[in-house]
Design a protein around this motif. Structure first.
Motif, mmCIF file in Angstrom:
data_model
loop_
_atom_site.group_PDB
_atom_site.id
_atom_site.type_symbol
_atom_site.label_atom_id
_atom_site.label_comp_id
_atom_site.label_asym_id
_atom_site.label_seq_id
_atom_site.Cartn_x
_atom_site.Cartn_y
_atom_site.Cartn_z
ATOM 1 N N ASN A 91 -13.543 -3.154 -33.426
ATOM 2 C CA ASN A 91 -12.671 -3.494 -32.303
ATOM 3 C C ASN A 91 -13.043 -4.837 -31.696
ATOM 4 O OD1 ASN A 91 -10.554 -1.383 -31.169
ATOM 5 N ND2 ASN A 91 -12.181 -0.213 -32.156
ATOM 6 N N ARG A 92 -14.316 -5.150 -31.665
ATOM 7 C CA ARG A 92 -14.729 -6.475 -31.169
ATOM 8 C C ARG A 92 -14.183 -7.570 -32.089
ATOM 9 N NH1 ARG A 92 -19.427 -6.504 -27.584
ATOM 10 N NH2 ARG A 92 -20.150 -8.430 -28.554
ATOM 11 N N ARG A 93 -14.203 -7.319 -33.390
ATOM 12 C CA ARG A 93 -13.606 -8.293 -34.321
ATOM 13 C C ARG A 93 -12.106 -8.419 -34.084
ATOM 14 N NH1 ARG A 93 -17.533 -5.854 -37.708
ATOM 15 N NH2 ARG A 93 -16.047 -4.315 -38.515
ATOM 16 N N ALA A 94 -11.459 -7.295 -33.783
ATOM 17 C CA ALA A 94 -10.022 -7.344 -33.493
ATOM 18 C C ALA A 94 -9.742 -8.163 -32.236
ATOM 19 C CB ALA A 94 -9.478 -5.922 -33.326
ATOM 20 N N VAL A 95 -10.597 -8.016 -31.229
ATOM 21 C CA VAL A 95 -10.463 -8.826 -30.012
ATOM 22 C C VAL A 95 -10.598 -10.309 -30.354
ATOM 23 C CG1 VAL A 95 -11.603 -9.434 -27.836
ATOM 24 C CG2 VAL A 95 -11.165 -7.027 -28.400
ATOM 25 N N ASP A 96 -11.599 -10.649 -31.170
ATOM 26 C CA ASP A 96 -11.788 -12.038 -31.584
ATOM 27 C C ASP A 96 -10.533 -12.578 -32.269
ATOM 28 O OD1 ASP A 96 -14.397 -12.061 -30.640
ATOM 29 O OD2 ASP A 96 -15.270 -11.588 -32.603
ATOM 30 N N GLU A 97 -9.947 -11.771 -33.144
ATOM 31 C CA GLU A 97 -8.755 -12.193 -33.871
ATOM 32 C C GLU A 97 -7.586 -12.404 -32.911
ATOM 33 O OE1 GLU A 97 -8.232 -9.096 -36.761
ATOM 34 O OE2 GLU A 97 -10.230 -9.440 -37.613
ATOM 35 N N ALA A 98 -7.411 -11.462 -31.981
ATOM 36 C CA ALA A 98 -6.319 -11.597 -31.010
ATOM 37 C C ALA A 98 -6.473 -12.874 -30.195
ATOM 38 C CB ALA A 98 -6.284 -10.375 -30.093
ATOM 39 N N ALA A 99 -7.692 -13.144 -29.741
ATOM 40 C CA ALA A 99 -7.933 -14.344 -28.947
ATOM 41 C C ALA A 99 -7.625 -15.599 -29.753
ATOM 42 C CB ALA A 99 -9.375 -14.355 -28.450
ATOM 43 N N GLU A 100 -8.055 -15.635 -31.000
ATOM 44 C CA GLU A 100 -7.833 -16.810 -31.841
ATOM 45 C C GLU A 100 -6.350 -17.026 -32.121
ATOM 46 O OE1 GLU A 100 -9.004 -20.182 -34.060
ATOM 47 O OE2 GLU A 100 -10.046 -18.952 -32.570
ATOM 48 N N LEU A 101 -5.607 -15.942 -32.258
ATOM 49 C CA LEU A 101 -4.182 -16.025 -32.582
ATOM 50 C C LEU A 101 -3.306 -16.282 -31.357
ATOM 51 C CD1 LEU A 101 -4.127 -13.039 -35.069
ATOM 52 C CD2 LEU A 101 -3.659 -15.425 -35.691
ATOM 53 N N GLY A 102 -3.903 -16.228 -30.179
ATOM 54 C CA GLY A 102 -3.120 -16.435 -28.965
ATOM 55 C C GLY A 102 -2.375 -15.198 -28.509
ATOM 56 N N ALA A 103 -2.817 -14.031 -28.975
ATOM 57 C CA ALA A 103 -2.231 -12.766 -28.518
ATOM 58 C C ALA A 103 -3.065 -12.257 -27.357
ATOM 59 C CB ALA A 103 -2.226 -11.743 -29.652
ATOM 60 N N ASP A 104 -2.472 -12.096 -26.195
ATOM 61 C CA ASP A 104 -3.285 -11.649 -25.070
ATOM 62 C C ASP A 104 -3.338 -10.135 -24.966
ATOM 63 O OD1 ASP A 104 -0.777 -11.104 -24.059
ATOM 64 O OD2 ASP A 104 -1.080 -12.152 -22.155
ATOM 65 N N VAL A 105 -2.703 -9.431 -25.930
ATOM 66 C CA VAL A 105 -2.742 -7.964 -25.943
ATOM 67 C C VAL A 105 -3.194 -7.470 -27.310
ATOM 68 C CG1 VAL A 105 -1.410 -5.824 -25.708
ATOM 69 C CG2 VAL A 105 -0.892 -7.788 -24.233
ATOM 70 N N LEU A 106 -4.222 -6.628 -27.315
ATOM 71 C CA LEU A 106 -4.618 -5.881 -28.502
ATOM 72 C C LEU A 106 -4.120 -4.452 -28.313
ATOM 73 C CD1 LEU A 106 -6.211 -5.591 -31.192
ATOM 74 C CD2 LEU A 106 -8.196 -4.946 -29.788
ATOM 75 N N VAL A 107 -3.236 -4.022 -29.215
ATOM 76 C CA VAL A 107 -2.674 -2.676 -29.129
ATOM 77 C C VAL A 107 -3.696 -1.674 -29.666
ATOM 78 C CG1 VAL A 107 -0.839 -1.142 -29.925
ATOM 79 C CG2 VAL A 107 -0.314 -3.526 -29.345
ATOM 80 N N LEU A 108 -3.948 -0.629 -28.891
ATOM 81 C CA LEU A 108 -4.908 0.401 -29.283
ATOM 82 C C LEU A 108 -4.179 1.655 -29.751
ATOM 83 C CD1 LEU A 108 -7.525 0.201 -26.374
ATOM 84 C CD2 LEU A 108 -7.531 -1.042 -28.555
ATOM 85 N N VAL A 109 -4.321 1.957 -31.036
ATOM 86 C CA VAL A 109 -3.949 3.261 -31.578
ATOM 87 C C VAL A 109 -5.251 4.053 -31.615
ATOM 88 C CG1 VAL A 109 -3.041 4.505 -33.569
ATOM 89 C CG2 VAL A 109 -2.025 2.311 -32.892
ATOM 90 N N GLU A 130 -14.246 2.016 -22.626
ATOM 91 C CA GLU A 130 -15.224 1.569 -21.630
ATOM 92 C C GLU A 130 -16.204 0.565 -22.235
ATOM 93 O OE1 GLU A 130 -18.298 3.469 -18.318
ATOM 94 O OE2 GLU A 130 -17.480 4.738 -19.903
ATOM 95 N N GLN A 131 -16.620 0.805 -23.478
ATOM 96 C CA GLN A 131 -17.540 -0.119 -24.139
ATOM 97 C C GLN A 131 -16.867 -1.428 -24.513
ATOM 98 O OE1 GLN A 131 -20.361 1.369 -27.161
ATOM 99 N NE2 GLN A 131 -19.515 3.400 -26.773
ATOM 100 N N LEU A 132 -15.607 -1.345 -24.923
ATOM 101 C CA LEU A 132 -14.912 -2.527 -25.441
ATOM 102 C C LEU A 132 -14.399 -3.446 -24.342
ATOM 103 C CD1 LEU A 132 -13.795 -3.980 -27.986
ATOM 104 C CD2 LEU A 132 -11.736 -2.547 -27.752
ATOM 105 N N MET A 133 -14.023 -2.875 -23.216
ATOM 106 C CA MET A 133 -13.313 -3.648 -22.194
ATOM 107 C C MET A 133 -14.043 -4.908 -21.741
ATOM 108 S SD MET A 133 -13.006 -4.545 -18.826
ATOM 109 C CE MET A 133 -14.087 -3.372 -17.978
ATOM 110 N N PRO A 134 -15.356 -4.854 -21.436
ATOM 111 C CA PRO A 134 -15.997 -6.094 -20.957
ATOM 112 C C PRO A 134 -15.915 -7.233 -21.970
ATOM 113 C CG PRO A 134 -17.376 -4.190 -20.471
ATOM 114 C CD PRO A 134 -16.290 -3.706 -21.386
ATOM 115 N N TYR A 135 -16.058 -6.912 -23.239
ATOM 116 C CA TYR A 135 -15.972 -7.961 -24.255
ATOM 117 C C TYR A 135 -14.550 -8.505 -24.336
ATOM 118 C CZ TYR A 135 -16.495 -10.544 -28.574
ATOM 119 O OH TYR A 135 -16.514 -11.555 -29.509
ATOM 120 N N ALA A 136 -13.563 -7.609 -24.316
ATOM 121 C CA ALA A 136 -12.174 -8.051 -24.368
ATOM 122 C C ALA A 136 -11.847 -8.946 -23.173
ATOM 123 C CB ALA A 136 -11.243 -6.850 -24.409
#
Length: 277
Positions: A91-109, A130-136
């Protein structure tokens, strides 16, 4: 009679969720949107991986498109602590990808239970967010909890109502964690409009497709807008009243639509969007 939104007069909010044209590569989807003058695209991580992150970013930017979201993060529950940590790392990698792509929303399934204890799996989802939010938050990416229809509880997500998603999201600020309203998953809910109102200010996405009767397949049974029973305008009115005026993603899993030439699919999508959404 419930108030309905007025018909949309343009496609300025229309986003192609690229799963709708699953046979297209990311490059083909971007080029198709450019040809069809669809201004937004929602990206999937496996498509981004195929093209490469840097190339995906370049293609989207060169085409002048905006990224409405990246799908997907989540899948938090797992049988062991090591597996759960591996999910957080992904999920942290997904956040990194979203940030790089200019997507301000990561959809959580959010993911299914690894065993029969669905309550424990729901706690794992809460812990994972709870763990992911601070990094996002540090990356400028919002987490959008998407409740999935109850028929997916055993294999895709233990978060199945907008009420559940709201309860989790309300533990955070609206610019940290919110909800994604996908009509296919929530249209049936007798509490839907009260929960949309409850989500005011923290709706991070609005997805459309139709519910076909009978449903031809649990996963691949979504219809093009107008082919089923969903009251799109009433739901859109509620979502807009709750403050969401962002992109509207068309997200369809349907083999017949996937088998259409992509340009035909986009033309039909635009037409039905204006007619029904």
């Amino acid at each position: 009679m419930a108030e309905h939104a007025q018909p949309l007069q343009s496609i300025e909010r229309l986003s192609l969720n690229q799963i709708t044209t699953d046979r297209w590569s990311l490059r083909e989807a971007v080029e198709g949107c450019a040809r069809a003058e669809v201004p937004w695209i929602a990206l999937w991580r496996h498509k981004v991986a195929e093209a490469g992150l840097a190339e995906s970013k370049r293609l989207v930017q060169d085409a002048g498109l905006r990224v409405s979201s990246l799908c997907r993060g989540g899948m938090f529950p797992a049988a062991t602590a090591a597996e759960r940590q591996a999910r957080i790392d992904d999920n942290r990698r997904a956040v990194d990808e979203a940030a790089e792509l200019g997507a301000d929303v990561l959809v959580l399934v959010c993911g299914p239970a690894p065993d029969k204890d669905i309550a424990a799996a729901r706690r794992m989802v809460e812990d994972g967010i709870e763990q992911l939010m601070p990094y996002a938050e540090s990356c400028g990416v919002k987490l959008g909890i998407e409740p999935l229809h109850p028929m997916y509880a055993a294999e895709r997500s233990v978060i199945n109502t907008l009420a559940q998603a709201n309860t989790i999201a309300e533990r955070y600020k609206p610019d940290q964690v919110g909800v994604v309203v996908d009509v296919f998953h929530v249209w049936w809910d007798p509490d839907l409009y009260a929960q949309i109102a409850r989500a005011s200010g923290r709706i991070l996405g609005f997805h459309v497709s139709d519910w076909l009767v009978p449903v031809p397949d649990l996963l691949m049974g979504r219809g093009m807008m107008g082919d089923g029973v969903i009251d799109f305008r009433r739901i859109r009115q509620a979502v807009e009243t709750a403050g969401y005026l962002g992109p509207i993603e068309v997200e369809i899993f349907n083999q017949t639509i996937w088998d259409m030439p992509g340009d035909e699919s986009l033309a039909l999508m635009k037409q039905r969007y204006l007619e029904h959404v």
